[in-house]
Design a protein around this motif. Sequence first.
Motif, PDB file in Angstrom:
ATOM      1  N   GLU A   5       0.853  -1.196   0.000  1.00  0.00           N
ATOM      2  CA  GLU A   5       0.000   0.000   0.000  1.00  0.00           C
ATOM      3  C   GLU A   5       0.882   1.237   0.000  1.00  0.00           C
ATOM      4  OE1 GLU A   5      -3.582   0.113   2.590  1.00  0.00           O
ATOM      5  OE2 GLU A   5      -2.568  -1.528   3.605  1.00  0.00           O
ATOM      6  N   ASP A   7       0.531   5.421   0.223  1.00  0.00           N
ATOM      7  CA  ASP A   7      -0.356   6.557   0.481  1.00  0.00           C
ATOM      8  C   ASP A   7       0.375   7.842   0.122  1.00  0.00           C
ATOM      9  OD1 ASP A   7      -2.471   8.083   1.253  1.00  0.00           O
ATOM     10  OD2 ASP A   7      -2.442   7.512   3.365  1.00  0.00           O
ATOM     11  N   LEU A  50      -1.514  -0.998  -4.071  1.00  0.00           N
ATOM     12  CA  LEU A  50      -2.704  -0.166  -3.914  1.00  0.00           C
ATOM     13  C   LEU A  50      -2.237   1.253  -3.647  1.00  0.00           C
ATOM     14  CD1 LEU A  50      -5.697   0.550  -3.390  1.00  0.00           C
ATOM     15  CD2 LEU A  50      -5.291  -0.091  -0.991  1.00  0.00           C
ATOM     16  N   ARG A  52      -3.144   4.960  -2.510  1.00  0.00           N
ATOM     17  CA  ARG A  52      -4.123   5.776  -1.798  1.00  0.00           C
ATOM     18  C   ARG A  52      -3.767   7.252  -1.970  1.00  0.00           C
ATOM     19  NH1 ARG A  52      -6.998   2.936   2.440  1.00  0.00           N
ATOM     20  NH2 ARG A  52      -6.189   0.829   2.814  1.00  0.00           N
ATOM     21  N   HIS A  53      -4.786   8.078  -1.994  1.00  0.00           N
ATOM     22  CA  HIS A  53      -4.594   9.530  -2.016  1.00  0.00           C
ATOM     23  C   HIS A  53      -5.183  10.074  -0.720  1.00  0.00           C
ATOM     24  CE1 HIS A  53      -5.746  13.707  -3.704  1.00  0.00           C
ATOM     25  NE2 HIS A  53      -4.471  13.715  -3.365  1.00  0.00           N
ATOM     26  N   GLY A  55      -5.259   8.608   2.088  1.00  0.00           N
ATOM     27  CA  GLY A  55      -5.980   7.533   2.759  1.00  0.00           C
ATOM     28  C   GLY A  55      -7.015   6.830   1.913  1.00  0.00           C
ATOM     29  N   ARG A  56      -7.493   7.467   0.843  1.00  0.00           N
ATOM     30  CA  ARG A  56      -8.571   6.896   0.042  1.00  0.00           C
ATOM     31  C   ARG A  56      -8.013   6.097  -1.124  1.00  0.00           C
ATOM     32  NH1 ARG A  56     -13.273  10.802  -1.434  1.00  0.00           N
ATOM     33  NH2 ARG A  56     -14.326   8.787  -1.461  1.00  0.00           N
ATOM     34  N   PRO A  57      -8.475   4.859  -1.356  1.00  0.00           N
ATOM     35  CA  PRO A  57      -7.993   4.073  -2.493  1.00  0.00           C
ATOM     36  C   PRO A  57      -8.366   4.745  -3.814  1.00  0.00           C
ATOM     37  CG  PRO A  57      -9.188   2.697  -0.903  1.00  0.00           C
ATOM     38  CD  PRO A  57      -9.447   4.122  -0.520  1.00  0.00           C
ATOM     39  N   THR A  60      -4.673   0.872  -8.606  1.00  0.00           N
ATOM     40  CA  THR A  60      -3.634  -0.132  -8.391  1.00  0.00           C
ATOM     41  C   THR A  60      -2.685  -0.098  -9.572  1.00  0.00           C
ATOM     42  OG1 THR A  60      -4.957  -1.886  -9.421  1.00  0.00           O
ATOM     43  CG2 THR A  60      -5.110  -1.648  -7.017  1.00  0.00           C
ATOM     44  N   ASP A 230      -9.665  -3.868   6.043  1.00  0.00           N
ATOM     45  CA  ASP A 230      -9.026  -2.586   6.330  1.00  0.00           C
ATOM     46  C   ASP A 230      -9.683  -1.976   7.570  1.00  0.00           C
ATOM     47  OD1 ASP A 230      -7.393  -0.178   5.104  1.00  0.00           O
ATOM     48  OD2 ASP A 230      -9.347   0.643   5.642  1.00  0.00           O
ATOM     49  N   PHE A 277     -12.488   1.737  -8.981  1.00  0.00           N
ATOM     50  CA  PHE A 277     -12.278   2.774  -7.972  1.00  0.00           C
ATOM     51  C   PHE A 277     -13.216   3.961  -8.130  1.00  0.00           C
ATOM     52  CE2 PHE A 277      -8.623   1.112  -5.779  1.00  0.00           C
ATOM     53  CZ  PHE A 277      -8.182   0.127  -6.665  1.00  0.00           C
ATOM     54  N   ASP A 354     -14.074   2.914  -1.009  1.00  0.00           N
ATOM     55  CA  ASP A 354     -13.482   3.230   0.296  1.00  0.00           C
ATOM     56  C   ASP A 354     -13.594   2.062   1.271  1.00  0.00           C
ATOM     57  OD1 ASP A 354     -12.854   5.708  -0.636  1.00  0.00           O
ATOM     58  OD2 ASP A 354     -14.293   6.809   0.588  1.00  0.00           O
TER      59      ASP A 354
END
Length: 468
Positions: A5, A7, A50, A52-53, A55-57, A60, A230, A277, A354
């Motif tokens: 992951e 972020d 993965l 994230r921006h 915290g938000r996915p 990929t 998650d 997404f 999310d």
Amino acid sequence: MQVAELDLDTLEPPPQAGPHGARGAPGPGVLALRPGPGGAPVGPGEAFVLVRHRGRPVGTLTATVPEGADPAEVLAAAARDRLAPRPAGRPSPGATRRRAAPDPGTPEAFAPPDAFGTSMGPVASVAPGEDPRRAGPPRTTVVVATRERPGRLARALDSLLAQDHPDFEIVVVDNAPLTGATRELIERKYNERVRYVLEPVPGLAVAHNRGVAAADGPVLAFTDDDVVADPHWLTALTAPFAEDARIGCVTGLILPARLTTPAQILLESHGGFAKGFAPRTYDPARPPADEPLFPFTAGRFGSGANMAFRARALRAAGGFDPATGTGTAARGGDDLYAFVRILADGHRLRYTPDALVWHHHRETERDLRNQAYGYGAGLTAYLTALVARRPGLLPALLARLPRGLAHARATTAHRDGGGGVPGEHGTASHPWPRSLSRLERRGMLAGPLGYVRARRRVRGLPLPWEER
């Protein structure tokens, strides 16, 4: 292959990137780089990431971390190179071309639209200043059906107990157990934190209905014993029920927890269980123009490992059809049946990326073969269940059936031909075996008869919440 992951504070290339743009240093915009569930720290080698921006996915990608390189720097550069917002008509340099998504009308659950190479949805899916988590989530019962897999169950329960949801309970339904291993695990390790319920009749749908009867929350969430949730999963999955009174069902994002075997990589290279997404709301009052087979494209709405229902809506629909699902001759389709029933009853269904769970894909070729056959059987079994239990849906189904079958044949033929994302980790390098497509088609032929056989076995079985 590693699962990780990443972020990022921003997807835009940092100012100090230099002449190579996003291939420069990641700068302070890297918020975190973490391994996937249970994985080792990210190091050299191939990685499925993965992104994230804040915290938000948002997407990929796959990338290779060279020996001696900083993994955060390499992966952040790849993410910005491939997923950064760009002007219309201007492709991302170096990006793996996305597979052309199958026609939205395809009635298949086994091949979701996103491919293994690069996947993303609209990054700016929330208006400036809008907080998508503004509504407090309602009290929720999480139902986990299981059978003789205490090790996997413990891993799943540990992740569920770490949820940030403010008010929830967990119910484990032990389905037709052969031993006391599941009960012993709950009593020994989880005591009062998890409720144990026994369901002696085999079948996933029967077990889920037992969980519905045992639940005390106005929202019912369901996941499997082979996932890791998650920490924000349950909050994200249930908040839409507080935001929109017409929501009857919410589904979420499913990504691979591990990619260590050829079978796992093959499944994920052809989409796995992910539905993309981009958040989406399906409203029966406004059928989507891009889905002419709606609402019978249930495989596009979500999967049973990550779904939640408004309790009163699910009970009013009769719950899950006990003649569908794993553990019955129908082999599957219990989740698809519930999705369409909710929509047919006039409720909305929302998909939100999310709400994320990490799924442990099946590891062997034999597992994948069983899965392909089961998904084909479950598809036609759930359609048979709809006709049997809601005959009024038959005219609409028949009107859509010819086009649906044509798309099913076209999609399996497309996979057989190796079409899709070219490159190192796309379907071109992991072609879908013709044998799996044949098994899926055989399952589709067997599904209706399997449903009839399963229905005979559960005939007269009362709904658990109606038992006297």
